[in-house]
Design a protein around this motif. Structure first.
Motif, PDB file in Angstrom:
ATOM      1  N   GLY A 120     -29.602  11.503  -4.586  1.00 37.91           N
ATOM      2  CA  GLY A 120     -31.055  11.507  -4.561  1.00 37.91           C
ATOM      3  C   GLY A 120     -31.634  11.550  -3.163  1.00 37.91           C
ATOM      4  N   ASP A 121     -30.896  11.088  -2.163  1.00 41.07           N
ATOM      5  CA  ASP A 121     -31.430  11.035  -0.803  1.00 41.07           C
ATOM      6  C   ASP A 121     -30.902  12.149   0.097  1.00 41.07           C
ATOM      7  OD1 ASP A 121     -28.822  10.245  -0.437  1.00 41.07           O
ATOM      8  OD2 ASP A 121     -29.303   8.270   0.364  1.00 41.07           O
ATOM      9  N   GLY A 122     -30.244  13.159  -0.470  1.00 40.75           N
ATOM     10  CA  GLY A 122     -29.783  14.302   0.317  1.00 40.75           C
ATOM     11  C   GLY A 122     -28.417  14.147   0.940  1.00 40.75           C
ATOM     12  N   THR A 123     -27.768  13.012   0.747  1.00 36.86           N
ATOM     13  CA  THR A 123     -26.415  12.851   1.268  1.00 36.86           C
ATOM     14  C   THR A 123     -25.421  13.387   0.250  1.00 36.86           C
ATOM     15  OG1 THR A 123     -26.209  10.626   0.372  1.00 36.86           O
ATOM     16  CG2 THR A 123     -27.027  10.826   2.640  1.00 36.86           C
ATOM     17  N   VAL A 124     -24.198  13.508   0.666  1.00 37.69           N
ATOM     18  CA  VAL A 124     -23.130  14.002  -0.196  1.00 37.69           C
ATOM     19  C   VAL A 124     -22.647  12.876  -1.099  1.00 37.69           C
ATOM     20  CG1 VAL A 124     -20.850  15.065  -0.198  1.00 37.69           C
ATOM     21  CG2 VAL A 124     -22.459  15.583   1.627  1.00 37.69           C
ATOM     22  N   SER A 125     -22.389  13.181  -2.357  1.00 36.12           N
ATOM     23  CA  SER A 125     -21.933  12.139  -3.277  1.00 36.12           C
ATOM     24  C   SER A 125     -20.506  11.712  -2.946  1.00 36.12           C
ATOM     25  CB  SER A 125     -22.006  12.623  -4.725  1.00 36.12           C
ATOM     26  OG  SER A 125     -20.978  13.544  -4.997  1.00 36.12           O
ATOM     27  N   ASP A 126     -20.200  10.453  -3.239  1.00 37.70           N
ATOM     28  CA  ASP A 126     -18.867   9.905  -2.985  1.00 37.70           C
ATOM     29  C   ASP A 126     -17.790  10.683  -3.736  1.00 37.70           C
ATOM     30  OD1 ASP A 126     -19.607   7.769  -1.269  1.00 37.70           O
ATOM     31  OD2 ASP A 126     -20.292   6.635  -3.001  1.00 37.70           O
ATOM     32  N   ALA A 127     -18.059  11.064  -4.958  1.00 34.03           N
ATOM     33  CA  ALA A 127     -17.063  11.777  -5.762  1.00 34.03           C
ATOM     34  C   ALA A 127     -16.716  13.129  -5.148  1.00 34.03           C
ATOM     35  CB  ALA A 127     -17.564  11.951  -7.188  1.00 34.03           C
ATOM     36  N   ARG A 157     -10.544   9.052   7.101  1.00 37.38           N
ATOM     37  CA  ARG A 157     -11.601   8.076   7.401  1.00 37.38           C
ATOM     38  C   ARG A 157     -12.760   8.220   6.411  1.00 37.38           C
ATOM     39  NH1 ARG A 157     -10.171   8.880  13.060  1.00 37.38           N
ATOM     40  NH2 ARG A 157     -11.720  10.530  13.199  1.00 37.38           N
ATOM     41  N   MET A 158     -13.046   9.450   6.041  1.00 38.59           N
ATOM     42  CA  MET A 158     -14.110   9.685   5.053  1.00 38.59           C
ATOM     43  C   MET A 158     -13.706   9.114   3.698  1.00 38.59           C
ATOM     44  SD  MET A 158     -15.133  13.556   6.150  1.00 38.59           S
ATOM     45  CE  MET A 158     -16.362  13.774   4.869  1.00 38.59           C
ATOM     46  N   LYS A 159     -12.427   9.216   3.363  1.00 35.85           N
ATOM     47  CA  LYS A 159     -11.942   8.681   2.090  1.00 35.85           C
ATOM     48  C   LYS A 159     -12.154   7.178   2.035  1.00 35.85           C
ATOM     49  CE  LYS A 159      -7.824   8.385  -0.807  1.00 35.85           C
ATOM     50  NZ  LYS A 159      -7.237   7.066  -0.808  1.00 35.85           N
ATOM     51  N   THR A 181     -15.885   1.482   0.129  1.00 36.73           N
ATOM     52  CA  THR A 181     -16.990   0.683   0.630  1.00 36.73           C
ATOM     53  C   THR A 181     -18.223   0.895  -0.238  1.00 36.73           C
ATOM     54  OG1 THR A 181     -17.984   2.339   2.111  1.00 36.73           O
ATOM     55  CG2 THR A 181     -16.143   1.031   3.000  1.00 36.73           C
ATOM     56  N   HIS A 182     -19.240   0.122   0.012  1.00 36.14           N
ATOM     57  CA  HIS A 182     -20.483   0.256  -0.734  1.00 36.14           C
ATOM     58  C   HIS A 182     -21.430   1.268  -0.099  1.00 36.14           C
ATOM     59  CE1 HIS A 182     -21.465  -2.456   2.513  1.00 36.14           C
ATOM     60  NE2 HIS A 182     -22.736  -2.142   2.335  1.00 36.14           N
ATOM     61  N   THR A 183     -21.103   1.743   1.098  1.00 31.54           N
ATOM     62  CA  THR A 183     -21.990   2.656   1.798  1.00 31.54           C
ATOM     63  C   THR A 183     -21.673   4.108   1.459  1.00 31.54           C
ATOM     64  OG1 THR A 183     -20.536   2.675   3.722  1.00 31.54           O
ATOM     65  CG2 THR A 183     -22.350   1.091   3.739  1.00 31.54           C
ATOM     66  N   PRO A 184     -22.699   4.938   1.342  1.00 27.79           N
ATOM     67  CA  PRO A 184     -22.457   6.351   1.048  1.00 27.79           C
ATOM     68  C   PRO A 184     -21.907   7.062   2.278  1.00 27.79           C
ATOM     69  CG  PRO A 184     -24.789   5.984   1.397  1.00 27.79           C
ATOM     70  CD  PRO A 184     -24.122   4.629   1.441  1.00 27.79           C
ATOM     71  N   PRO A 185     -21.245   8.191   2.060  1.00 26.53           N
ATOM     72  CA  PRO A 185     -20.780   8.966   3.212  1.00 26.53           C
ATOM     73  C   PRO A 185     -21.971   9.452   4.013  1.00 26.53           C
ATOM     74  CG  PRO A 185     -20.350  10.150   1.173  1.00 26.53           C
ATOM     75  CD  PRO A 185     -20.919   8.819   0.804  1.00 26.53           C
ATOM     76  N   ALA A 186     -21.810   9.584   5.305  1.00 28.51           N
ATOM     77  CA  ALA A 186     -22.904  10.015   6.170  1.00 28.51           C
ATOM     78  C   ALA A 186     -23.038  11.528   6.139  1.00 28.51           C
ATOM     79  CB  ALA A 186     -22.651   9.548   7.601  1.00 28.51           C
ATOM     80  N   GLY A 187     -24.238  11.998   6.347  1.00 27.13           N
ATOM     81  CA  GLY A 187     -24.476  13.423   6.517  1.00 27.13           C
ATOM     82  C   GLY A 187     -24.695  14.169   5.226  1.00 27.13           C
ATOM     83  N   THR A 188     -24.967  15.421   5.383  1.00 26.84           N
ATOM     84  CA  THR A 188     -25.175  16.296   4.244  1.00 26.84           C
ATOM     85  C   THR A 188     -24.119  17.376   4.286  1.00 26.84           C
ATOM     86  OG1 THR A 188     -26.710  17.641   5.493  1.00 26.84           O
ATOM     87  CG2 THR A 188     -27.655  15.875   4.140  1.00 26.84           C
ATOM     88  N   MET A 189     -23.927  18.008   3.157  1.00 30.52           N
ATOM     89  CA  MET A 189     -22.879  19.008   3.043  1.00 30.52           C
ATOM     90  C   MET A 189     -23.519  20.377   2.898  1.00 30.52           C
ATOM     91  SD  MET A 189     -19.681  18.721   2.976  1.00 30.52           S
ATOM     92  CE  MET A 189     -18.154  19.069   2.234  1.00 30.52           C
ATOM     93  N   PRO A 190     -23.226  21.314   3.803  1.00 32.20           N
ATOM     94  CA  PRO A 190     -23.759  22.665   3.655  1.00 32.20           C
ATOM     95  C   PRO A 190     -23.007  23.393   2.555  1.00 32.20           C
ATOM     96  CG  PRO A 190     -22.284  22.566   5.518  1.00 32.20           C
ATOM     97  CD  PRO A 190     -22.406  21.155   4.980  1.00 32.20           C
ATOM     98  N   PRO A 191     -23.598  24.447   2.002  1.00 28.35           N
ATOM     99  CA  PRO A 191     -22.867  25.244   1.010  1.00 28.35           C
ATOM    100  C   PRO A 191     -21.592  25.797   1.635  1.00 28.35           C
ATOM    101  CG  PRO A 191     -25.165  25.927   1.159  1.00 28.35           C
ATOM    102  CD  PRO A 191     -24.920  24.946   2.266  1.00 28.35           C
ATOM    103  N   VAL A 192     -20.543  25.880   0.846  1.00 28.73           N
ATOM    104  CA  VAL A 192     -19.252  26.344   1.340  1.00 28.73           C
ATOM    105  C   VAL A 192     -18.928  27.684   0.714  1.00 28.73           C
ATOM    106  CG1 VAL A 192     -16.788  25.852   1.404  1.00 28.73           C
ATOM    107  CG2 VAL A 192     -18.434  23.993   1.625  1.00 28.73           C
TER     108      VAL A 192
END
Length: 120
Positions: A34-41, A94-96, A102-113
């Motif tokens: 919802g906030d534009g970050t990449v989902s954990d999954a 480290r991203m894993k 952790t309870h924190t979402p991954p940082a940043g956004t993911m561009p289309p690949v």
């Protein structure tokens, strides 16, 4: 010394299949929360694809891949194949940790690949 597993054709193909499956799952995943970050999954799927792909590279070049719970050993083994790729794997790992444990979402956004299509 890293614990390793010998690779025959079945292991190489199996790890490649897993790398492709996780990669494809991440590609079609819903990138934005919802906030534009990449989902954990999605992050976890990218990471698992990278781990499996590094296993394939080690299998092809060394005849073995890292086997064990300590991913640092996988990084060290991959470093003997390609130091730059080992650095990339280290970043993925480290991203894993952040996305999976952790309870924190991954940082940043993911561009289309954009990717090459899988060979038949």
């Amino acid at each position: 010394m890293a614990r390793t597993r010998d690779c025959d054709q079945a292991v190489r193909h199996g790890r490649m299949r897993k790398a492709e499956e996780f990669f494809e799952l991440a590609e079609v995943g819903d990138y934005a929360t919802g906030d534009g970050t990449v989902s954990d999954a999605v992050v976890t799927s990218w990471v698992l694809a990278g781990i499996a792909a590094s296993d394939v590279l080690c299998c092809v070049r060394l005849g073995v891949h890292a086997q064990g719970e300590n991913h640092t050993e996988a990084v060290e083994l991959l470093r003997s194949v390609d130091p730059t790729l080992a650095k990339h794997l280290q970043v993925l790992l480290r991203m894993k940790t952040r996305s999976s444990y952790t309870h924190t979402p991954p940082a940043g956004t993911m561009p289309p690949v954009r990717t090459a299509r899988r060979r038949p």
